[in-house]
Design a protein around this motif. Structure first.
Motif, mmCIF file in Angstrom:
data_model
loop_
_atom_site.group_PDB
_atom_site.id
_atom_site.type_symbol
_atom_site.label_atom_id
_atom_site.label_comp_id
_atom_site.label_asym_id
_atom_site.label_seq_id
_atom_site.Cartn_x
_atom_site.Cartn_y
_atom_site.Cartn_z
ATOM 1 N N VAL A 161 0.836 -1.203 0.000
ATOM 2 C CA VAL A 161 0.000 0.000 0.000
ATOM 3 C C VAL A 161 0.867 1.247 0.000
ATOM 4 N N GLY A 162 1.857 1.281 0.886
ATOM 5 C CA GLY A 162 2.751 2.429 0.942
ATOM 6 C C GLY A 162 3.494 2.646 -0.359
ATOM 7 N N SER A 193 2.547 1.643 -3.359
ATOM 8 C CA SER A 193 1.595 2.046 -4.395
ATOM 9 C C SER A 193 1.232 3.526 -4.274
ATOM 10 N N LEU A 194 0.971 3.986 -3.046
ATOM 11 C CA LEU A 194 0.628 5.398 -2.852
ATOM 12 C C LEU A 194 1.803 6.310 -3.206
ATOM 13 N N TRP A 195 2.998 5.832 -2.949
ATOM 14 C CA TRP A 195 4.193 6.632 -3.275
ATOM 15 C C TRP A 195 4.371 6.751 -4.794
ATOM 16 N N THR A 197 -2.284 9.692 -4.178
ATOM 17 C CA THR A 197 -3.459 9.405 -3.347
ATOM 18 C C THR A 197 -4.779 9.611 -4.088
ATOM 19 N N GLY A 230 -4.458 5.774 -7.472
ATOM 20 C CA GLY A 230 -3.588 5.322 -6.397
ATOM 21 C C GLY A 230 -4.311 4.427 -5.406
ATOM 22 N N ILE A 231 -5.555 4.780 -5.073
ATOM 23 C CA ILE A 231 -6.320 3.977 -4.124
ATOM 24 C C ILE A 231 -6.654 2.609 -4.709
ATOM 25 N N SER A 245 -3.576 0.565 -4.821
ATOM 26 C CA SER A 245 -3.183 0.185 -3.466
ATOM 27 C C SER A 245 -3.954 -1.040 -2.998
ATOM 28 N N ALA A 287 -2.176 -4.494 -2.479
ATOM 29 C CA ALA A 287 -2.198 -4.955 -1.087
ATOM 30 C C ALA A 287 -2.732 -6.379 -1.007
#
Length: 235
Positions: A46-47, A49-51, A55, A59-60, A63, A67
């Motif tokens: 998740v981290g 993917s968001l990077w 966001t 991105g969500i 994520s 995840a």
């Protein structure tokens, strides 16, 4: 062909379910470790993917997808390792455990269980690979050593002086190799012959086996092959 295809995933799921059930009998903490692996690895994905994607909506979505993928992969890796450890624990100490574990050796290795056996239920298995000929003994230290010495002389006469012959005694005593580390021990042996020589050595050992009556496996509960168990763990 199309009618048989749906049975494949169903069979794999059943194998994994069976492996999970067998493992949980001796490893009660298995579900907890799998859950922790899912959460930790999934969180890392998740981290990441968001990077990478930010966001926003993309991105969500990414994520969530990553995840689930990463968490599931992490849980399966933990499951495989703990299931393999549990499988080793189940066969350790049983008659023929070494032979069962040696079946996990794959391409490049040729395993022959019970090439020699005595009345005391001491037994010697043979593995042929790039390190040469590996004689693996199970049973009482004295009886196994005598069997290994006898088999070493017989094999030395047919494989040639340029083919190393190794002796391994399964157990937890001094100079012995625990069944849990047997496959790793064999794989780490130094390569000494070429693949073409392996084929030739296998042929020669078959000729040796043909000259003597087959050694029966000892009486008692011989554990089943772990190859199927590991296949179930992989799905």
């Amino acid at each position: 062909m199309s009618a048989a295809q749906p049975e494949v995933p169903a069979g794999r799921i059943a194998q994994m379910r069976q492996a999970f059930t067998m493992t949980r009998r001796t490893d009660r903490a298995l579900p907890l470790y799998m859950l922790l692996a899912f959460l930790v690895v999934g969180g890392l994905f998740v981290g990441l993917s968001l990077w990478i994607f930010g966001t926003g909506v993309l991105g969500i979505i990414m994520s969530v997808v990553l995840a689930l993928f990463g968490g599931t992969l992490g849980a399966l890796i933990i499951f495989g390792k703990r299931a393999e450890k549990a499988a080793y624990a189940q066969v350790e100490g049983q008659i023929g455990a070494g032979a069962s574990v040696l079946t996990m050796l794959r391409r490049g290795w040729v395993t022959k269980p019970a090439v020699a056996f005595n009345r005391q239920q001491d037994v010697v298995h043979r593995v042929v690979g790039r390190p040469g000929v590996i004689l693996v003994g199970e049973g009482s230290p004295g009886g196994v050593r005598q069997l290994l010495s006898s088999e070493r002389k017989k094999h030395a006469r047919i494989v040639g002086a340029d083919v190393p012959i190794h002796e391994v005694v399964v157990g937890r005593g001094e100079g012995q190799v625990p069944v849990t580390k047997l496959v790793k021990h064999v794989r780490k042996m130094k390569k000494a012959i070429k693949p073409a020589q392996v084929t030739e050595v296998v042929s020669r050992t078959k000729a040796l086996d043909a000259m003597r009556p087959p050694a029966p496996m000892p009486r008692g509960p011989v554990p089943t092959s772990m190859r199927g168990h590991r296949k179930a763990m992989r799905g």
